[in-house]
Design a protein around this motif. Structure first.
Motif, PDB file in Angstrom:
ATOM      1  N   GLN A 464      18.150  22.292   8.092  1.00 49.14           N
ATOM      2  CA  GLN A 464      16.775  21.934   8.625  1.00 49.14           C
ATOM      3  C   GLN A 464      17.015  23.455   9.346  1.00 49.14           C
ATOM      4  N   THR A 465      14.785  23.422   9.025  1.00 45.60           N
ATOM      5  CA  THR A 465      14.647  25.039  10.177  1.00 45.60           C
ATOM      6  C   THR A 465      15.205  24.595  12.149  1.00 45.60           C
ATOM      7  N   THR A 466      14.846  25.668  12.158  1.00 46.29           N
ATOM      8  CA  THR A 466      15.301  25.728  13.664  1.00 46.29           C
ATOM      9  C   THR A 466      13.610  25.383  14.189  1.00 46.29           C
ATOM     10  N   VAL A 467      13.539  25.054  15.671  1.00 44.98           N
ATOM     11  CA  VAL A 467      12.725  24.802  17.078  1.00 44.98           C
ATOM     12  C   VAL A 467      11.711  26.416  17.463  1.00 44.98           C
ATOM     13  N   GLU A 468      12.406  27.550  17.039  1.00 42.59           N
ATOM     14  CA  GLU A 468      12.357  28.806  17.539  1.00 42.59           C
ATOM     15  C   GLU A 468      11.619  29.281  16.317  1.00 42.59           C
ATOM     16  N   SER A 469      11.871  28.650  14.347  1.00 43.87           N
ATOM     17  CA  SER A 469      11.201  29.603  13.588  1.00 43.87           C
ATOM     18  C   SER A 469      10.214  28.744  13.324  1.00 43.87           C
ATOM     19  N   GLU A 470       9.728  27.418  13.743  1.00 46.46           N
ATOM     20  CA  GLU A 470       9.009  26.718  13.690  1.00 46.46           C
ATOM     21  C   GLU A 470       7.464  27.064  14.855  1.00 46.46           C
ATOM     22  N   GLU A 471       8.513  27.009  15.794  1.00 47.56           N
ATOM     23  CA  GLU A 471       7.686  28.009  16.922  1.00 47.56           C
ATOM     24  C   GLU A 471       6.663  28.751  16.834  1.00 47.56           C
ATOM     25  N   GLU A 472       7.834  29.950  16.241  1.00 49.31           N
ATOM     26  CA  GLU A 472       7.106  31.153  15.875  1.00 49.31           C
ATOM     27  C   GLU A 472       6.172  31.040  14.782  1.00 49.31           C
ATOM     28  N   TRP A 473       6.226  30.073  13.835  1.00 54.86           N
ATOM     29  CA  TRP A 473       5.386  30.396  12.868  1.00 54.86           C
ATOM     30  C   TRP A 473       3.742  29.490  13.053  1.00 54.86           C
ATOM     31  N   THR A 474       4.086  28.436  14.251  1.00 56.62           N
ATOM     32  CA  THR A 474       3.196  27.602  14.729  1.00 56.62           C
ATOM     33  C   THR A 474       1.982  28.454  15.446  1.00 56.62           C
ATOM     34  N   LYS A 475       2.982  29.604  15.951  1.00 57.23           N
ATOM     35  CA  LYS A 475       2.380  30.881  17.113  1.00 57.23           C
ATOM     36  C   LYS A 475       0.822  31.550  16.530  1.00 57.23           C
ATOM     37  N   HIS A 476       2.286  32.083  15.026  1.00 52.44           N
ATOM     38  CA  HIS A 476       0.809  33.109  13.698  1.00 52.44           C
ATOM     39  C   HIS A 476       0.490  32.595  13.072  1.00 52.44           C
ATOM     40  N   LEU A 477       0.542  31.043  12.989  1.00 50.00           N
ATOM     41  CA  LEU A 477      -0.871  30.260  12.813  1.00 50.00           C
ATOM     42  C   LEU A 477      -1.906  30.417  13.453  1.00 50.00           C
ATOM     43  N   THR A 478      -1.703  29.808  14.295  1.00 49.69           N
ATOM     44  CA  THR A 478      -2.563  29.977  15.344  1.00 49.69           C
ATOM     45  C   THR A 478      -3.436  31.203  15.775  1.00 49.69           C
ATOM     46  N   GLU A 479      -2.658  32.649  15.471  1.00 49.47           N
ATOM     47  CA  GLU A 479      -3.411  33.709  15.935  1.00 49.47           C
ATOM     48  C   GLU A 479      -3.871  34.234  15.043  1.00 49.47           C
ATOM     49  N   VAL A 480      -3.711  33.744  14.019  1.00 55.28           N
ATOM     50  CA  VAL A 480      -3.834  34.310  12.372  1.00 55.28           C
ATOM     51  C   VAL A 480      -6.166  33.888  12.216  1.00 55.28           C
ATOM     52  N   ALA A 481      -5.985  32.107  12.341  1.00 58.59           N
ATOM     53  CA  ALA A 481      -6.982  31.342  12.822  1.00 58.59           C
ATOM     54  C   ALA A 481      -8.131  31.276  13.137  1.00 58.59           C
TER      55      ALA A 481
END
Length: 543
Positions: A464-481
Motif C-alpha cells: 500500500q502506498t504511504t500516507v506521506e507519499s499520497e499527500e506529497e503527490w496530491t500537493k505536487h499535482l495541485t501546485e502544478v495545476a
C-alpha cells in the motif's frame, strides 16, 4: 465475512471493459494470474459501448488511439478517419478483445456494487448486482474518466411525454430526429458533437448552454493511403513521440512562444491550426499557451474574433464566447457547430441568465418561459474521474470507505494507488495525467503488472502506498495545476476540478504535469524498488 469467503477465489478482479480494463486484464493474464473482469455493459468497449449518439468520435489522432505494445497487431489495424468515429473505436476494442482471448475472463451486464478488503484473509471481497461474490488478492480498476453520467438537478423529467436520451446512455436503435423539435442540454464535448450532427435534420433545435466552450473545427477527413503506409514505416518514431509528448500525441513541441512571435506570423499560425482542427490549436501552435496567461489571452482573443466572424448574430456570438482561458476546461472540437447558429431554426438559451426551473409534459421550462419539444437530449456530462468510484462501496483497512477518504477530493500516489487500500490499483484513475488515453492505459497497466511480478518474486503479500507519499503527490499535482491556466477551471465549471457538479469537493482530479513526466516518475518508482510503498509479508505487519 467468513460466509463470503466460500465464494470462488481468483487472483485478481478487474472492473472495466474499455481501454483501461481490457489492457489491465490482458497484462494480468500475461503474468499468470487467474482474472475475473466485470463490466456493466452488454459487451466490451467501455465508454464506446454507451456513447452511440450521432456525431460521436474521439478527438485523439488515429495513429495513437490504440495500443502499441504489439507492432504486428497495431499495424494490422487502420482507422478510416483521422479522428476515429464511435463505431470504429468500438470495433477496434472488440478486435483487441478477440485477438488476445479476453472475453472468457469477462462477466458482462454486471455491475460491481462493493469491494471490501477483508483483513482476516488479506483479500478483496467483490459483490455484484447479480448476487455473486468473488474474492481476489488484487483489485484493479479500469473504469474510465467519464463513465458516471449526471442529469440536470431540476424536477419533472418523468412528466415529459416525448423522448429523453442521455448521450452517454444512447439507445442501440436509431433515434429519428427528422422534422422533430429537439432540445439539447449541454455544450461540452458530446453536446457540440451531437448539435453539429443533427442541426440539419431537425425542424427546431433549442440549445441550453450553461458555460460556453472554445470549439475549433476537427479538421476531420479520411486517412490517406500514404498516411497508412507512413504509420508502418515510421512506427518506432511515432511511438517515441507519443511517449515524450505531455498529452500523449505523436507531435513534437512547437518550439516557439506566442508572446515572442510577430503578430502577423502568429495569426498565420493560428489560422493554419484552425484549419487542421482539434487539439492542433492547443499543442501545435505555441508552447506557452498552458503556462502563460498572457499568451493564452492572445489565442482567446483570436478565437473570439473567429466566433464573431462565423456567427452572424452579435448577441449569439457573444453568448458563445467563453470568458475562461483555452484549456482551463476540457477543450472540445466539432465541425459546423458555430455555423449551426446561423440557421433560423436553431436558438441558444443561456441558462445562466434564464435557468431551467423544471421539465413539463411538453418540454422544458425556464425562468423566462416554456420551450415545447419532441425530444430532449441530455448532454449534461459526467461525475468525472471520481464518480465511478464514489458510486460504489469501496472499503479498505478498518472498513474505511473510499468516499470518506476522498471527502475533500481524491488522494492517491501517482494516480495508481491509495493509502489504506492494500493491493488496490487503478488504471487511468483519479490524479492520473489528462492525456490521450490508450498509451497511458498501456503504461499504467504495465506498471501494475510489473509491481505484482515484483511482489511475487520477493514474497510480498501486500503493498500500500504511504500516507506521506499520497499527500506529497496530491500537493505536487495541485501546485502544478495552479501554476497553469488550469487554475481557472473552477470558474469555468470544469470537471477537471469537480466544478461541474454542485456540492462536489473542489479539487484537481487530473495531473497536468504531462503524461511523459508521469511515465518517467512511474519508471523511477519501479527502478528504485517502489520506495513509496509499504511492503509486507502478512496482514499482521501492515499498519
Amino acid at each position: 465475512m467468513a460466509e463470503a469467503l466460500k465464494a470462488r477465489d481468483v487472483d485478481a478482479v478487474v472492473i472495466g471493459g474499455g481501454f483501461s480494463g481490457l489492457y489491465a486484464t490482458k497484462r494480468l493474464v500475461d503474468i499468470g494470474l487467474e482474472v475475473r473482469s466485470f463490466d456493466a455493459a452488454d459487451d466490451v468497449g467501455g465508454v464506446w459501448t454507451w456513447n452511440r449518439y450521432p456525431g460521436a468520435r474521439t478527438d485523439s489522432l488515429h495513429e495513437a488511439y490504440q495500443f502499441s505494445f504489439d507492432r504486428e497487431f497495431a499495424t494490422s489495424w487502420a482507422y478510416s478517419n483521422i479522428h476515429p468515429t464511435q463505431p470504429e473505436v468500438l470495433a477496434y476494442l472488440n478486435r483487441f478483445a478477440d485477438h488476445f482471448g479476453l472475453r472468457k475472463h469477462y462477466t458482462l451486464s454486471t455491475r460491481v456494487e462493493s469491494a471490501v478488503f477483508d483483513e482476516a484473509s488479506a483479500r478483496w471481497v467483490i459483490t455484484t448486482d447479480g448476487g455473486e461474490t468473488v474474492t481476489a488478492k488484487y483489485f484493479v480498476t479500469g473504469m474510465g474518466l467519464v463513465s458516471a453520467p449526471i442529469l440536470p438537478n431540476v424536477p419533472g423529467v418523468e412528466s415529459f411525454r416525448g423522448e429523453v436520451h442521455h448521450t452517454s446512455r444512447w439507445p442501440q436503435h436509431e433515434v429519428d430526429f427528422s422534422g422533430k423539435r429537439v432540445a439539447v442540454i449541454g455544450t461540452g464535448s458530446s453536446g457540440v458533437q451531437i448539435i453539429s450532427a443533427i442541426a440539419g435534420d431537425v425542424s427546431e433545435l433549442t440549445i441550453f448552454q450553461r458555460t460556453p466552450n472554445w470549439v475549433p473545427p476537427t479538421g476531420h477527413r479520411p486517412v490517406t493511403a500514404e498516411e497508412r503506409t507512413g504509420i508502418v514505416a515510421n512506427y518506432d518514431e511515432i511511438w517515441r513521440r507519443v511517449r515524450q509528448h505531455p498529452a500523449g500525441w505523436p507531435w513534437e513541441a512547437a518550439g516557439r512562444l506566442a508572446l515572442e512571435t510577430d503578430p502577423a506570423e502568429r495569426e498565420a499560425i493560428f489560422e493554419e491550426a484552425w484549419r487542421r482542427g482539434g487539439f492542433s490549436m492547443l499543442y501545435e501552435t505555441f508552447d506557452d499557451l498552458f503556462t502563460d496567461k498572457a499568451a493564452n489571452d492572445v489565442i482567446c482573443e483570436w478565437m473570439a474574433s473567429k466566433i464573431a466572424s462565423i456567427v452572424h448574430d452579435p448577441a449569439t456570438a457573444a453568448k458563445l464566447t467563453p470568458s475562461h482561458p483555452y484549456g482551463a476546461k476540457r477543450p472540445p472540437a466539432a465541425d459546423g457547430y458555430l455555423e449551426a447558429f446561423n440557421q433560423e431554426h436553431v436558438r441558444l438559451v443561456d441558462i445562466r441568465e434564464t435557468p431551467i426551473t423544471h421539465f413539463t409534459e411538453r418540454g422544458i421550462a425556464t425562468s423566462d418561459g416554456e420551450y415545447e419539444v419532441d425530444i430532449i437530449v441530455m448532454a449534461t456530462g459526467f461525475d468525472a474521474i471520481t464518480g465511478a468510484f464514489t458510486r460504489m462501496d469501496i472499503r479498505g483497512i478498518g472498513g474505511k470507505s473510499l468516499n470518506e477518504h476522498w471527502q475533500d477530493g481524491p488522494k492517491t500516489y501517482l494516480g495508481v494507488a491509495v493509502s489504506g487500500f492494500p493491493n488496490m490499483f487503478m488504471v487511468a484513475g483519479p490524479q492520473s495525467p489528462f492525456a490521450n488515453l490508450p498509451p497511458g492505459a498501456q503504461e499504467q497497466g504495465n506498471w501494475i503488472a510489473d509491481l505484482i511480478v515484483h511482489m511475487r518474486q520477493q514474497g510480498i503479500e501486500l503493498v500500500q502506498t504511504t500516507v506521506e507519499s499520497e499527500e506529497e503527490w496530491t500537493k505536487h499535482l495541485t501546485e502544478v495545476a495552479e501554476a497553469l491556466v488550469t487554475r481557472y477551471g473552477l470558474e469555468a465549471n470544469s470537471w477537471f476540478a469537480g466544478a461541474n457538479i454542485e456540492g462536489k469537493p473542489r479539487a484537481f482530479n487530473v495531473y497536468f504535469g504531462g503524461a511523459n513526466v508521469h511515465a518517467d516518475l512511474c519508471d523511477a518508482e519501479a527502478a528504485d524498488g517502489y520506495p513509496h510503498f509499504e511492503k509486507v509479508s502478512s496482514m499482521a505487519t501492515i499498519s
